[in-house]
Write a protein that holds these residues in place. Structure first.
Motif, PDB file in Angstrom:
ATOM      1  N   GLU A 285       0.826  -1.204   0.000  1.00 44.92           N
ATOM      2  CA  GLU A 285       0.000   0.000   0.000  1.00 44.92           C
ATOM      3  C   GLU A 285       0.862   1.256   0.000  1.00 44.92           C
ATOM      4  O   GLU A 285       0.611   2.203  -0.772  1.00 44.92           O
ATOM      5  CB  GLU A 285      -0.933  -0.003   1.212  1.00 44.92           C
ATOM      6  CG  GLU A 285      -2.003  -1.094   1.146  1.00 44.92           C
ATOM      7  CD  GLU A 285      -2.799  -1.212   2.433  1.00 44.92           C
ATOM      8  OE1 GLU A 285      -2.365  -0.612   3.449  1.00 44.92           O
ATOM      9  OE2 GLU A 285      -3.845  -1.879   2.433  1.00 44.92           O
ATOM     10  N   ALA A 286       1.894   1.280   0.843  1.00 46.60           N
ATOM     11  CA  ALA A 286       2.780   2.445   0.901  1.00 46.60           C
ATOM     12  C   ALA A 286       3.530   2.624  -0.417  1.00 46.60           C
ATOM     13  O   ALA A 286       3.710   3.754  -0.893  1.00 46.60           O
ATOM     14  CB  ALA A 286       3.765   2.298   2.060  1.00 46.60           C
ATOM     15  N   GLY A 287       3.962   1.521  -1.012  1.00 46.57           N
ATOM     16  CA  GLY A 287       4.695   1.600  -2.274  1.00 46.57           C
ATOM     17  C   GLY A 287       3.838   2.117  -3.414  1.00 46.57           C
ATOM     18  O   GLY A 287       4.302   2.907  -4.249  1.00 46.57           O
ATOM     19  N   VAL A 288       2.585   1.683  -3.464  1.00 42.71           N
ATOM     20  CA  VAL A 288       1.674   2.135  -4.523  1.00 42.71           C
ATOM     21  C   VAL A 288       1.405   3.627  -4.401  1.00 42.71           C
ATOM     22  O   VAL A 288       1.435   4.375  -5.386  1.00 42.71           O
ATOM     23  CB  VAL A 288       0.355   1.332  -4.485  1.00 42.71           C
ATOM     24  CG1 VAL A 288      -0.694   1.976  -5.403  1.00 42.71           C
ATOM     25  CG2 VAL A 288       0.600  -0.112  -4.895  1.00 42.71           C
ATOM     26  N   VAL A 289       1.152   4.093  -3.173  1.00 49.56           N
ATOM     27  CA  VAL A 289       0.886   5.525  -2.960  1.00 49.56           C
ATOM     28  C   VAL A 289       2.109   6.364  -3.317  1.00 49.56           C
ATOM     29  O   VAL A 289       1.993   7.447  -3.896  1.00 49.56           O
ATOM     30  CB  VAL A 289       0.455   5.778  -1.498  1.00 49.56           C
ATOM     31  CG1 VAL A 289       0.361   7.275  -1.214  1.00 49.56           C
ATOM     32  CG2 VAL A 289      -0.878   5.108  -1.212  1.00 49.56           C
ATOM     33  N   ALA A 290       3.303   5.856  -2.977  1.00 49.36           N
ATOM     34  CA  ALA A 290       4.531   6.583  -3.309  1.00 49.36           C
ATOM     35  C   ALA A 290       4.752   6.630  -4.819  1.00 49.36           C
ATOM     36  O   ALA A 290       5.211   7.643  -5.362  1.00 49.36           O
ATOM     37  CB  ALA A 290       5.724   5.937  -2.618  1.00 49.36           C
ATOM     38  N   ALA A 291       4.421   5.538  -5.513  1.00 45.20           N
ATOM     39  CA  ALA A 291       4.637   5.477  -6.963  1.00 45.20           C
ATOM     40  C   ALA A 291       3.602   6.285  -7.726  1.00 45.20           C
ATOM     41  O   ALA A 291       3.922   6.920  -8.741  1.00 45.20           O
ATOM     42  CB  ALA A 291       4.609   4.019  -7.423  1.00 45.20           C
ATOM     43  N   VAL A 292       2.353   6.280  -7.244  1.00 42.61           N
ATOM     44  CA  VAL A 292       1.263   7.007  -7.903  1.00 42.61           C
ATOM     45  C   VAL A 292       0.524   7.813  -6.830  1.00 42.61           C
ATOM     46  O   VAL A 292      -0.406   7.315  -6.201  1.00 42.61           O
ATOM     47  CB  VAL A 292       0.285   6.043  -8.611  1.00 42.61           C
ATOM     48  CG1 VAL A 292      -0.805   6.823  -9.347  1.00 42.61           C
ATOM     49  CG2 VAL A 292       1.027   5.143  -9.574  1.00 42.61           C
ATOM     50  N   PRO A 293       0.941   9.060  -6.597  1.00 41.34           N
ATOM     51  CA  PRO A 293       0.349   9.873  -5.519  1.00 41.34           C
ATOM     52  C   PRO A 293      -1.154  10.091  -5.658  1.00 41.34           C
ATOM     53  O   PRO A 293      -1.814  10.439  -4.679  1.00 41.34           O
ATOM     54  CB  PRO A 293       1.108  11.205  -5.629  1.00 41.34           C
ATOM     55  CG  PRO A 293       2.408  10.846  -6.275  1.00 41.34           C
ATOM     56  CD  PRO A 293       2.074   9.744  -7.233  1.00 41.34           C
ATOM     57  N   ALA A 294      -1.702   9.902  -6.852  1.00 42.33           N
ATOM     58  CA  ALA A 294      -3.145  10.083  -7.040  1.00 42.33           C
ATOM     59  C   ALA A 294      -3.953   8.979  -6.374  1.00 42.33           C
ATOM     60  O   ALA A 294      -5.178   9.065  -6.299  1.00 42.33           O
ATOM     61  CB  ALA A 294      -3.481  10.122  -8.530  1.00 42.33           C
ATOM     62  N   THR A 295      -3.283   7.930  -5.864  1.00 44.77           N
ATOM     63  CA  THR A 295      -3.986   6.800  -5.258  1.00 44.77           C
ATOM     64  C   THR A 295      -4.790   7.269  -4.048  1.00 44.77           C
ATOM     65  O   THR A 295      -4.235   7.776  -3.080  1.00 44.77           O
ATOM     66  CB  THR A 295      -3.000   5.706  -4.831  1.00 44.77           C
ATOM     67  OG1 THR A 295      -2.275   5.262  -5.973  1.00 44.77           O
ATOM     68  CG2 THR A 295      -3.745   4.523  -4.216  1.00 44.77           C
ATOM     69  N   LEU A 296      -6.093   7.093  -4.118  1.00 47.78           N
ATOM     70  CA  LEU A 296      -6.978   7.445  -3.009  1.00 47.78           C
ATOM     71  C   LEU A 296      -7.052   6.294  -2.018  1.00 47.78           C
ATOM     72  O   LEU A 296      -6.949   6.485  -0.806  1.00 47.78           O
ATOM     73  CB  LEU A 296      -8.380   7.764  -3.548  1.00 47.78           C
ATOM     74  CG  LEU A 296      -9.487   7.995  -2.517  1.00 47.78           C
ATOM     75  CD1 LEU A 296      -9.215   9.272  -1.746  1.00 47.78           C
ATOM     76  CD2 LEU A 296     -10.848   8.073  -3.210  1.00 47.78           C
ATOM     77  N   THR A 297      -7.214   5.090  -2.518  1.00 49.65           N
ATOM     78  CA  THR A 297      -7.309   3.891  -1.687  1.00 49.65           C
ATOM     79  C   THR A 297      -6.674   2.728  -2.438  1.00 49.65           C
ATOM     80  O   THR A 297      -6.853   2.596  -3.641  1.00 49.65           O
ATOM     81  CB  THR A 297      -8.785   3.549  -1.381  1.00 49.65           C
ATOM     82  OG1 THR A 297      -9.401   4.664  -0.736  1.00 49.65           O
ATOM     83  CG2 THR A 297      -8.876   2.339  -0.466  1.00 49.65           C
ATOM     84  N   CYS A 298      -5.945   1.887  -1.702  1.00 50.27           N
ATOM     85  CA  CYS A 298      -5.343   0.689  -2.289  1.00 50.27           C
ATOM     86  C   CYS A 298      -5.775  -0.517  -1.468  1.00 50.27           C
ATOM     87  O   CYS A 298      -5.518  -0.580  -0.258  1.00 50.27           O
ATOM     88  CB  CYS A 298      -3.813   0.796  -2.297  1.00 50.27           C
ATOM     89  SG  CYS A 298      -2.974  -0.680  -2.914  1.00 50.27           S
ATOM     90  N   TYR A 299      -6.466  -1.445  -2.101  1.00 53.22           N
ATOM     91  CA  TYR A 299      -6.885  -2.670  -1.445  1.00 53.22           C
ATOM     92  C   TYR A 299      -6.017  -3.828  -1.950  1.00 53.22           C
ATOM     93  O   TYR A 299      -5.826  -3.989  -3.155  1.00 53.22           O
ATOM     94  CB  TYR A 299      -8.356  -2.980  -1.738  1.00 53.22           C
ATOM     95  CG  TYR A 299      -9.318  -1.977  -1.141  1.00 53.22           C
ATOM     96  CD1 TYR A 299      -9.479  -1.878   0.232  1.00 53.22           C
ATOM     97  CD2 TYR A 299     -10.062  -1.138  -1.968  1.00 53.22           C
ATOM     98  CE1 TYR A 299     -10.371  -0.958   0.777  1.00 53.22           C
ATOM     99  CE2 TYR A 299     -10.954  -0.217  -1.431  1.00 53.22           C
ATOM    100  CZ  TYR A 299     -11.098  -0.129  -0.046  1.00 53.22           C
ATOM    101  OH  TYR A 299     -11.960   0.785   0.486  1.00 53.22           O
TER     102      TYR A 299
END
Length: 315
Positions: A285-299
């Motif tokens: 989850e942290a990696g996805v948000v760091a790679a794509v800051p537009a991520t609102l929620t990652c499941y």
């Protein structure tokens, strides 16, 4: 939820100011010359001004925090109001211009007075529109993927405001060129048919732009995935986490231009205990948000590696 990019808001505000100034000059030109091409362009600017207001309204409403009734926020407000913009541009700008042009086409007494004044006002309007377009293009280039051409990037972009501004201002400049051609030809030949024909051409141009915008915003309203570049970034971020054996499935959808929903089904390296599972999920989850800051929620859904399950639909 991320705020609307400041560059996009500036592009809309500049376009709004330009359209108000241009609309006033076109209205004066119509009153002085009687040119229906200038009237069509005045309607164009009126529609564009209202459109910018709607884009600003949508952007403000989209910044509302998530609630129990709308747990993912109101990001799609920006798509909805951009869709309305396309309909207004089509109805108010395009159809009305075509109707007025056809009406004047059958009026043998129709002519253009003070053509020099009209052409001067068109030149002033073109300067305003070109300045607005320049700001819009700059904002667009900051939001599209590296290496993509402007028009290809706009088609791929999930940001509605900049696309609307660029399409509208480009259409406005083409419309001004059509108006100038019609007025000039009518003045040279003393035949108002050219002015009326230019009005019809402007209306058809507006309908074409509006149709394009409506199709793109309709697609975004229904739901589009992350761009190819963002999908590659997400896959790379997930795959790089220690403990991930493979990605079984990945789904994304833009809730808004800057709000991305990410759902990923991951096969974990075995064996893994419960604490290790939680750690890997947190890192994904942290990696996805760091790679794509537009991520609102990652499941993240954990699973075991099984070739029969790769790519299958899951609930």
């Amino acid at each position: 939820m991320s705020d609307e990019p400041k560059g996009h808001r500036r592009a809309v505000l500049v376009a709004l100011a330009a359209n108000v100034a241009v609309g006033v000059s076109k209205l004066l030109g119509f009153l002085l010359t009687g040119s229906v091409a200038l009237l069509a362009e005045c309607l164009h600017s009126l529609a564009d001004s209202g459109n910018q207001g709607l884009l600003l309204l949508g952007a403000r409403r989209a910044r509302a925090a998530p609630t129990q009734e709308r747990p993912f926020g109101r990001g799609r407000e920006r798509y909805f109001w951009a869709f309305v913009v396309g309909l207004i541009l089509f109805g108010l700008g395009g159809v009305v211009s075509i109707i007025e042009g056809v009406r004047k086409l059958g009026d043998p007494s129709h002519g253009v007075d003070h053509a020099a004044v009209a052409l001067t006002l068109i030149g002033v309007a073109a300067l305003f529109e070109a300045s607005s377009l320049r700001v819009g293009v700059r904002a667009a280039r900051r939001s599209i993927r590296p290496g993509a051409g402007l028009w290809q990037g706009l088609r791929e972009s999930r940001d509605p405001e900049v696309a609307v501004v660029v399409y509208e201002d480009t259409g406005a400049l083409i419309g001004l060129a059509l108006a100038a051609s019609g007025i000039g030809a009518s003045a040279l030949t003393d035949n108002g048919v050219f002015d009326a024909a230019a009005t019809i051409a402007i209306g058809m141009l507006l309908c074409g732009i509006a149709t394009r915008l409506t199709i793109e915003m309709h697609s975004l309203l229904i739901g589009e995935p992350a761009t190819a570049l963002d999908l590659e970034r997400i896959r790379s971020a997930v795959s790089s986490v220690d403990g991930v054996a493979s990605i079984l499935n990945l789904r994304t959808e833009h809730i808004g231009p800057d709000d991305l929903l990410v759902c990923v089904k991951v096969a974990f390296s075995e064996p893994v205990d419960f604490d290790g599972l939680i750690r890997v999920i947190d890192e994904i989850e942290a990696g996805v948000v760091a790679a794509v800051p537009a991520t609102l929620t990652c499941y993240v859904e954990p699973d075991r590696r099984d070739s029969r399950r790769i790519g299958k639909v899951w609930t």
